[in-house]
Design a protein around this motif. Structure first.
Motif, PDB file in Angstrom:
ATOM      1  N   TYR A  32     -46.915  -9.331  69.487  1.00 46.67           N
ATOM      2  CA  TYR A  32     -47.729 -10.121  68.570  1.00 46.67           C
ATOM      3  C   TYR A  32     -46.991 -10.445  67.271  1.00 46.67           C
ATOM      4  O   TYR A  32     -47.612 -10.877  66.312  1.00 46.67           O
ATOM      5  CB  TYR A  32     -49.027  -9.373  68.239  1.00 46.67           C
ATOM      6  CG  TYR A  32     -49.988  -9.321  69.395  1.00 46.67           C
ATOM      7  CD1 TYR A  32     -50.860 -10.370  69.655  1.00 46.67           C
ATOM      8  CD2 TYR A  32     -50.015  -8.224  70.267  1.00 46.67           C
ATOM      9  CE1 TYR A  32     -51.744 -10.326  70.722  1.00 46.67           C
ATOM     10  CE2 TYR A  32     -50.888  -8.171  71.334  1.00 46.67           C
ATOM     11  CZ  TYR A  32     -51.746  -9.223  71.556  1.00 46.67           C
ATOM     12  OH  TYR A  32     -52.616  -9.182  72.617  1.00 46.67           O
ATOM     13  N   TYR A  33     -45.696 -10.246  67.271  1.00 50.51           N
ATOM     14  CA  TYR A  33     -44.927 -10.552  66.070  1.00 50.51           C
ATOM     15  C   TYR A  33     -44.762 -12.052  65.911  1.00 50.51           C
ATOM     16  O   TYR A  33     -44.290 -12.743  66.820  1.00 50.51           O
ATOM     17  CB  TYR A  33     -43.534  -9.915  66.144  1.00 50.51           C
ATOM     18  CG  TYR A  33     -43.479  -8.449  65.799  1.00 50.51           C
ATOM     19  CD1 TYR A  33     -44.643  -7.682  65.691  1.00 50.51           C
ATOM     20  CD2 TYR A  33     -42.263  -7.809  65.592  1.00 50.51           C
ATOM     21  CE1 TYR A  33     -44.588  -6.331  65.394  1.00 50.51           C
ATOM     22  CE2 TYR A  33     -42.197  -6.461  65.293  1.00 50.51           C
ATOM     23  CZ  TYR A  33     -43.357  -5.726  65.205  1.00 50.51           C
ATOM     24  OH  TYR A  33     -43.299  -4.381  64.903  1.00 50.51           O
ATOM     25  N   LEU A  34     -45.143 -12.579  64.758  1.00 51.21           N
ATOM     26  CA  LEU A  34     -44.707 -13.878  64.287  1.00 51.21           C
ATOM     27  C   LEU A  34     -43.758 -13.636  63.114  1.00 51.21           C
ATOM     28  O   LEU A  34     -43.535 -12.500  62.698  1.00 51.21           O
ATOM     29  CB  LEU A  34     -45.905 -14.735  63.881  1.00 51.21           C
ATOM     30  CG  LEU A  34     -46.918 -15.062  64.978  1.00 51.21           C
ATOM     31  CD1 LEU A  34     -47.969 -16.039  64.448  1.00 51.21           C
ATOM     32  CD2 LEU A  34     -46.255 -15.612  66.218  1.00 51.21           C
TER      33      LEU A  34
ATOM     34  N   ILE B  95     -35.242 -17.182  55.802  1.00 54.03           N
ATOM     35  CA  ILE B  95     -35.134 -18.127  56.925  1.00 54.03           C
ATOM     36  C   ILE B  95     -36.470 -18.812  57.171  1.00 54.03           C
ATOM     37  O   ILE B  95     -36.530 -20.023  57.447  1.00 54.03           O
ATOM     38  CB  ILE B  95     -34.648 -17.384  58.186  1.00 54.03           C
ATOM     39  CG1 ILE B  95     -33.222 -16.859  57.975  1.00 54.03           C
ATOM     40  CG2 ILE B  95     -34.700 -18.305  59.400  1.00 54.03           C
ATOM     41  CD1 ILE B  95     -32.709 -16.007  59.109  1.00 54.03           C
ATOM     42  N   THR B  96     -37.561 -18.065  57.048  1.00 53.91           N
ATOM     43  CA  THR B  96     -38.893 -18.667  57.210  1.00 53.91           C
ATOM     44  C   THR B  96     -39.142 -19.736  56.157  1.00 53.91           C
ATOM     45  O   THR B  96     -39.662 -20.817  56.457  1.00 53.91           O
ATOM     46  CB  THR B  96     -39.968 -17.583  57.126  1.00 53.91           C
ATOM     47  OG1 THR B  96     -39.703 -16.564  58.095  1.00 53.91           O
ATOM     48  CG2 THR B  96     -41.343 -18.173  57.375  1.00 53.91           C
TER      49      THR B  96
ATOM     50  N   PHE C  25     -34.249 -11.044  70.020  1.00 54.86           N
ATOM     51  CA  PHE C  25     -35.663 -10.832  69.710  1.00 54.86           C
ATOM     52  C   PHE C  25     -36.108 -11.730  68.564  1.00 54.86           C
ATOM     53  O   PHE C  25     -37.247 -12.217  68.556  1.00 54.86           O
ATOM     54  CB  PHE C  25     -35.904  -9.361  69.358  1.00 54.86           C
ATOM     55  CG  PHE C  25     -37.328  -9.049  69.020  1.00 54.86           C
ATOM     56  CD1 PHE C  25     -38.297  -9.006  70.006  1.00 54.86           C
ATOM     57  CD2 PHE C  25     -37.707  -8.810  67.708  1.00 54.86           C
ATOM     58  CE1 PHE C  25     -39.616  -8.718  69.695  1.00 54.86           C
ATOM     59  CE2 PHE C  25     -39.019  -8.518  67.392  1.00 54.86           C
ATOM     60  CZ  PHE C  25     -39.979  -8.473  68.388  1.00 54.86           C
ATOM     61  N   PHE C  26     -35.222 -11.953  67.590  1.00 53.52           N
ATOM     62  CA  PHE C  26     -35.578 -12.833  66.476  1.00 53.52           C
ATOM     63  C   PHE C  26     -35.881 -14.237  66.977  1.00 53.52           C
ATOM     64  O   PHE C  26     -36.861 -14.867  66.547  1.00 53.52           O
ATOM     65  CB  PHE C  26     -34.436 -12.863  65.454  1.00 53.52           C
ATOM     66  CG  PHE C  26     -34.596 -13.929  64.405  1.00 53.52           C
ATOM     67  CD1 PHE C  26     -35.490 -13.773  63.357  1.00 53.52           C
ATOM     68  CD2 PHE C  26     -33.867 -15.108  64.482  1.00 53.52           C
ATOM     69  CE1 PHE C  26     -35.645 -14.759  62.396  1.00 53.52           C
ATOM     70  CE2 PHE C  26     -34.010 -16.100  63.524  1.00 53.52           C
ATOM     71  CZ  PHE C  26     -34.903 -15.920  62.478  1.00 53.52           C
ATOM     72  N   TRP C  27     -35.067 -14.742  67.886  1.00 53.99           N
ATOM     73  CA  TRP C  27     -35.301 -16.097  68.398  1.00 53.99           C
ATOM     74  C   TRP C  27     -36.554 -16.157  69.258  1.00 53.99           C
ATOM     75  O   TRP C  27     -37.222 -17.197  69.319  1.00 53.99           O
ATOM     76  CB  TRP C  27     -34.085 -16.584  69.162  1.00 53.99           C
ATOM     77  CG  TRP C  27     -32.905 -16.793  68.256  1.00 53.99           C
ATOM     78  CD1 TRP C  27     -31.776 -16.050  68.179  1.00 53.99           C
ATOM     79  CD2 TRP C  27     -32.772 -17.823  67.264  1.00 53.99           C
ATOM     80  NE1 TRP C  27     -30.937 -16.535  67.215  1.00 53.99           N
ATOM     81  CE2 TRP C  27     -31.522 -17.621  66.633  1.00 53.99           C
ATOM     82  CE3 TRP C  27     -33.574 -18.872  66.849  1.00 53.99           C
ATOM     83  CZ2 TRP C  27     -31.064 -18.449  65.616  1.00 53.99           C
ATOM     84  CZ3 TRP C  27     -33.126 -19.691  65.829  1.00 53.99           C
ATOM     85  CH2 TRP C  27     -31.886 -19.480  65.224  1.00 53.99           C
ATOM     86  N   ASN C  28     -36.893 -15.053  69.917  1.00 58.21           N
ATOM     87  CA  ASN C  28     -38.167 -15.009  70.628  1.00 58.21           C
ATOM     88  C   ASN C  28     -39.337 -15.127  69.656  1.00 58.21           C
ATOM     89  O   ASN C  28     -40.326 -15.822  69.931  1.00 58.21           O
ATOM     90  CB  ASN C  28     -38.283 -13.703  71.417  1.00 58.21           C
ATOM     91  CG  ASN C  28     -37.352 -13.660  72.613  1.00 58.21           C
ATOM     92  OD1 ASN C  28     -36.950 -14.697  73.129  1.00 58.21           O
ATOM     93  ND2 ASN C  28     -36.987 -12.451  73.039  1.00 58.21           N
ATOM     94  N   VAL C  29     -39.213 -14.459  68.517  1.00 64.25           N
ATOM     95  CA  VAL C  29     -40.270 -14.536  67.506  1.00 64.25           C
ATOM     96  C   VAL C  29     -40.361 -15.950  66.936  1.00 64.25           C
ATOM     97  O   VAL C  29     -41.462 -16.472  66.708  1.00 64.25           O
ATOM     98  CB  VAL C  29     -40.009 -13.509  66.384  1.00 64.25           C
ATOM     99  CG1 VAL C  29     -41.021 -13.677  65.258  1.00 64.25           C
ATOM    100  CG2 VAL C  29     -40.088 -12.090  66.931  1.00 64.25           C
ATOM    101  N   VAL C  30     -39.217 -16.595  66.712  1.00 62.25           N
ATOM    102  CA  VAL C  30     -39.221 -17.975  66.199  1.00 62.25           C
ATOM    103  C   VAL C  30     -39.904 -18.904  67.196  1.00 62.25           C
ATOM    104  O   VAL C  30     -40.755 -19.732  66.821  1.00 62.25           O
ATOM    105  CB  VAL C  30     -37.785 -18.441  65.910  1.00 62.25           C
ATOM    106  CG1 VAL C  30     -37.768 -19.927  65.568  1.00 62.25           C
ATOM    107  CG2 VAL C  30     -37.180 -17.638  64.764  1.00 62.25           C
TER     108      VAL C  30
END
Length: 333
Positions: free
Chosen positions: A284-286, A310-311, A101-106
C-alpha cells in the motif's frame, strides 16, 4: 480734432520652438495617462506581493532544508547530538533510482492517481449536469450537501469507510451477501491490495467530487443558452451537443480541476495511513507514504528527503503541463 491712440499690439510670448521652452516642457509634470498606465502595471504585483512573501517564508525554508538534507546522510546520532551530518552528494538519489521497489511505488502512485482523477471528474461532471437540470431549490440543497461532504475531516471519512468495509460488521459485506450466489461473510477487503486500493480510492473520490462538481456547475452556468438552442435547431443531440457546444466553453475550468485533482491525488497520504491504522503494508505504499516511512519509521531521514524531492519534481512536471495547457487555451481564444 483729437485722434485716438492706436491699439497696442499684444505682447508676443516666446517662440515655442526656442530651446528654453523645450527645456521647460521636458521638465514639466508627466501626463496623467502615463501615471495611470504605470499604476495599472504595478498594481497586480503589489496585490500578490504579500501572498508571495508569505509562501516564501512558510514554504521556502522547509523546501531548501529538505533539498539540503537529501544530499546528506542524517542519522539519529546527528539528530540527537545536533552535529552536522556528513555530506553524501548524490548517493541517496543513486540508491533510490537503482531500487526496483521505488519504481514499483512510482508506477503504483501514477496508476492510483489516474484512476482517482478519472473517477472524480466523471462523477463530478454527472453531478454538475444534474444540478443544471433540477429546480433551483434542489440545486441549492445539493450544493449544501456537497459543501458539507467537502468540509468533512479526512479522519471522519476514513472512519466511516473503515466501518462500511469492516470484515465483521461492514455494511458492504452485508449488502453484497443479500445478492443470490454471493457470500461475503467475513470478507477482508484489505487482504488483496487491489480491493484495498479500491476502498481507499472511494475515500479519495468521496472527498474530491464536491469541489470538482461545484466548480464545473459554476462553469456550466456560463454557457450561453443561445448556443445550445442553435445547436438543437441544427439537430445536435445528447453527446454531440455536449462535445461540440458545452464542453469547449467549460474546458478551461475542466482542465483546472483535473490538474488540481491530479496534484492532490498524487500526494495522497492521510487516507492510506488512516485506513491501514497507521501501519500500511508495503503493498500500500505510495510516494508520500514511502517517504514518511523511510524518514520516521526506518529513520533513514536523508533517503526519505530524497524521495520527497523526487515527488516534488514529478509534481512540478505536472504543474508545467497544466500551465502550458492554460497558456495554449488563452492564445487560442
Amino acid at each position: 480734432m483729437e485722434t485716438a491712440d492706436p491699439p497696442r499690439p499684444a505682447a508676443a510670448g516666446p517662440d515655442p520652438g526656442t530651446p528654453g521652452v523645450r527645456h521647460r516642457r521636458a521638465a514639466g509634470p508627466r501626463p496623467r495617462g502615463t501615471l495611470r498606465r504605470a499604476g495599472r502595471l504595478t498594481l497586480p504585483y503589489l496585490l500578490i506581493a504579500p501572498t508571495v512573501l508569505a509562501l516564501a517564508a512558510v514554504l521556502g525554508y522547509p523546501l531548501v532544508d529538505l533539498v539540503l538534507l537529501s544530499f546528506q546522510d542524517m542519522t539519529r546520532k546527528q539528530l540527537f547530538s545536533g552535529t552536522s551530518p556528513p555530506w553524501a552528494g548524490l548517493g541517496q538519489y543513486r540508491t533510490i533510482l537503482s531500487d526496483g521497489f521505488f519504481w514499483n511505488v512510482v508506477g503504483r502512485t501514477a496508476l492510483f492517481t489516474v484512476v482517482c482523477v478519472a473517477a472524480t471528474m466523471a462523477l463530478a461532471m454527472l453531478v454538475a449536469l444534474l444540478m443544471r437540470r433540477v429546480a433551483p431549490w434542489v440545486r441549492m440543497t445539493m450544493v449544501g450537501v456537497l459543501v458539507a461532504v467537502w468540509a468533512m475531516p479526512i479522519m471522519v471519512a476514513a472512519s466511516i469507510f473503515r466501518w462500511l468495509s469492516d470484515a465483521d460488521y461492514g455494511v458492504v459485506n452485508w449488502l453484497l451477501g443479500l445478492l443470490p450466489g454471493l457470500d461475503f461473510s467475513k470478507h477482508n477487503w484489505f487482504a488483496d491490495p487491489w480491493e484495498g486500493f479500491a476502498v481507499i480510492a472511494c475515500v479519495v473520490v468521496w472527498g474530491a467530487v464536491p469541489f470538482a462538481a461545484v466548480t464545473l456547475q459554476a462553469a456550466l452556468s456560463q454557457v450561453p443558452p443561445e448556443l445550445e438552442e442553435a445547436a438543437l435547431v441544427d439537430g445536435a443531440r445528447g453527446p454531440q451537443l455536449f462535445r461540440h457546444v458545452t464542453f469547449p466553453v467549460i474546458k478551461p475550468a475542466f482542465v483546472l480541476v483535473t490538474s488540481l485533482s491530479a496534484i492532490w491525488d498524487f500526494g495522497v497520504f492521510n487516507q492510506i495511513w488512516l485506513m491501514r491504522g497507521g501501519q500500511p503494508e508495503k503493498e500500500y505504499y505510495l510516494l508520500g507514504v514511502y517517504s514518511f516511512i523511510e524518514s520516521f519509521a526506518v529513520n533513514r531521514y536523508s533517503t526519505g528527503a530524497a524521495i520527497a524531492v523526487i515527488t516534488v519534481l514529478l509534481l512540478l512536471g505536472g504543474a508545467v503541463v497544466y500551465v502550458r495547457q492554460i497558456l495554449t487555451m488563452g492564445e487560442a481564444e
